[in-house]
Design a protein around this motif. Structure first.
Motif, PDB file in Angstrom:
ATOM      1  N   VAL A  21       0.756  -1.058  -0.120  1.00 44.42           N
ATOM      2  CA  VAL A  21       0.027  -0.196  -0.075  1.00 44.42           C
ATOM      3  C   VAL A  21       0.896   1.148   0.078  1.00 44.42           C
ATOM      4  N   ALA A  22       2.142   1.279   0.944  1.00 42.86           N
ATOM      5  CA  ALA A  22       2.991   2.280   0.827  1.00 42.86           C
ATOM      6  C   ALA A  22       3.364   2.747  -0.682  1.00 42.86           C
ATOM      7  N   VAL A  23       3.833   1.507  -1.369  1.00 42.74           N
ATOM      8  CA  VAL A  23       4.345   1.769  -2.671  1.00 42.74           C
ATOM      9  C   VAL A  23       3.361   2.483  -3.638  1.00 42.74           C
ATOM     10  N   THR A  24       2.049   1.874  -3.361  1.00 49.57           N
ATOM     11  CA  THR A  24       0.975   2.753  -4.319  1.00 49.57           C
ATOM     12  C   THR A  24       0.560   4.131  -3.886  1.00 49.57           C
ATOM     13  N   PHE A  29       3.817   5.592  -5.603  1.00 50.14           N
ATOM     14  CA  PHE A  29       3.874   5.540  -7.097  1.00 50.14           C
ATOM     15  C   PHE A  29       2.383   4.917  -7.523  1.00 50.14           C
ATOM     16  N   PRO A  30       1.432   5.948  -7.487  1.00 55.18           N
ATOM     17  CA  PRO A  30       0.118   5.353  -7.972  1.00 55.18           C
ATOM     18  C   PRO A  30       0.007   5.040  -9.460  1.00 55.18           C
ATOM     19  N   LEU A  31      -0.563   3.888  -9.456  1.00 58.24           N
ATOM     20  CA  LEU A  31      -0.631   3.163 -10.839  1.00 58.24           C
ATOM     21  C   LEU A  31      -1.281   4.029 -11.920  1.00 58.24           C
ATOM     22  N   LEU A  86       1.285  -6.494  -4.604  1.00 63.59           N
ATOM     23  CA  LEU A  86       1.524  -5.603  -5.817  1.00 63.59           C
ATOM     24  C   LEU A  86       1.029  -6.262  -6.914  1.00 63.59           C
ATOM     25  N   ARG A  87       1.219  -7.600  -6.991  1.00 65.49           N
ATOM     26  CA  ARG A  87       0.604  -8.379  -8.166  1.00 65.49           C
ATOM     27  C   ARG A  87      -1.165  -7.938  -8.335  1.00 65.49           C
ATOM     28  N   VAL A  88      -1.764  -8.147  -7.128  1.00 68.32           N
ATOM     29  CA  VAL A  88      -3.317  -7.911  -7.034  1.00 68.32           C
ATOM     30  C   VAL A  88      -3.531  -6.455  -7.188  1.00 68.32           C
ATOM     31  N   PHE A  89      -2.670  -5.594  -7.038  1.00 69.06           N
ATOM     32  CA  PHE A  89      -3.011  -4.208  -7.158  1.00 69.06           C
ATOM     33  C   PHE A  89      -2.416  -3.841  -8.559  1.00 69.06           C
TER      34      PHE A  89
END
Lengths: 249, 249
Positions: free
Chosen positions: A52-55, A58-60, A90-93
């Motif tokens: 979630v922090a990555v998103t 770096f929002p998709l 991350l894969r799921v997102f």
């Protein structure tokens, strides 16, 4: 309230943002032994929050196809297990993670988390190119889940040490889980010579070395830490919003 | 692709929204045996998503102090374990859960999840008032985590059966996890005579009986189900947004 390494309430410690390595270990012990959290449960919560922090950074929708590719480098200890869970989420997102996990743990939890990633068609690299330009060109960012607090680079074998040397040279963004791998959890060590991540995701609570983190984004992923435990360790942390599992520091 | 009860690909099943009880069991078996998910991990993911679903329908800022109180009624099987996790996350999201868990499982996972709730100061009721007005007045809503698919009311003992009879008479909102407790997972049974929840949170994928659900909000909490498994069971489900773990149907 059993942990000998916890702060002595008689000392009435000031509220603080960081834990020493011994306090961080005592906090984890309290969650596992007193609260009866399971390792599988904690690793799942931390790995999910890391993704979630990555998103958040770096929002998709803001990323090109190439920028959605994430190299997740996992060590053989608990930090690596969190990395495996992070890669799955991350894969799921709808990111495109690839895993480099050179020194595999025989631990059942690690093996199960590996199977989940493999069966979800997340590619595993069999070796990491030493030519950093190849990595810079192939991936949008790198997640460093190699070493957690208290694990020395020498303990985890050559492939992880070599991977760390490569990560130091990258020009794409680097996200470190819990601590930048190879840093001394207390002092940061010779941080100038170590990894210099752009994003740090402190798990449960920030370790002292995070005071020397100079990257752009620092998150704490510790909403699961019960209030009483936070109070016991005199942690003063930012509040979480809504159902968010991470908070920016 | 091992599960005998899964659909036969030669039959090229049409895409559908609901699973039969046998298919739901086969899907879970596939996650546990082939993908090596752990029960602790699945229960954590489902309980967290159930709590998030509650926040979507009953957002905290829109609630009075009294409306933030949630009675979570847990049975002794897996549905109850999800309820315990849901209660913990509701507490973390700053709701005020109270748990009624009359028939305690000896299962280690249930015991650990119970300890987590107890140590986080979530109150446990020792009995449920039969006077429904007391419950209507004391709580803002009720979460029904008594019985999952394939568990008959007769199997879980008198206190749970009596709790179900009480839940039928409530006027405050009712949120059922996976299926409304006591419904036949296939047909819904005599649904007119059963619980009539306002909110249904289908776990992993909706069971057939959910076709007879007539409440206001139906969510699916199954983002963790890998795409290949979704395809194998020909599930056509709404997409999840951003990092959301639930989707409205």
């Amino acid at each position: 309230m059993s942990s000998a390494a916890g702060p002595d309430p008689a000392e009435a410690p000031e509220e603080r943002l960081f834990l020493s390595a011994a306090e961080a270990a005592a906090l984890e012990r309290e969650l596992l032994e007193d609260y009866r959290f399971g390792r599988q449960q904690l690793v799942e919560l931390c790995g999910h929050a890391s993704a979630v922090a990555v998103t958040k950074v770096f929002p998709l929708p803001a990323l090109s196809r190439k920028q959605r590719t994430v190299l997740v480098v996992c060590g053989p200890e608990q930090n690596g297990a969190v990395g495996l869970v992070c890669a799955r989420h991350l894969r799921v997102f709808e990111y495109e993670p690839t895993i480099f996990y050179p020194t595999r743990s025989l631990d059942l939890l690690h093996r199960d988390l590996t199977t989940q990633c493999e069966k979800m068609d997340i590619p595993f690299l069999s070796y990491l190119p030493t030519e950093v330009q190849l990595i810079n060109e192939a991936y949008g960012l790198v997640v460093d889940a190699v070493l957690g607090p208290g694990v020395e680079p020498g303990e985890v074998g050559g492939p992880c040490t070599r991977a760390l040397a490569t990560l130091k040279l990258l020009s794409i963004p680097l996200v470190s889980l819990d601590i930048p791998s190879g840093w001394d959890a207390e002092t940061g060590g010779d941080a100038e010579d170590g990894l210099r991540p752009d994003v740090l995701v402190s798990l449960a609570a920030p370790k002292r070395c995070a005071g020397r983190f100079s990257g752009r984004h620092h998150f704490v992923a510790g909403r699961f830490v019960p209030d009483d435990v936070r109070r016991k360790f005199a942690l003063r942390l930012p509040g979480y919003t809504g159902t968010d599992c991470v908070a920016a520091l």
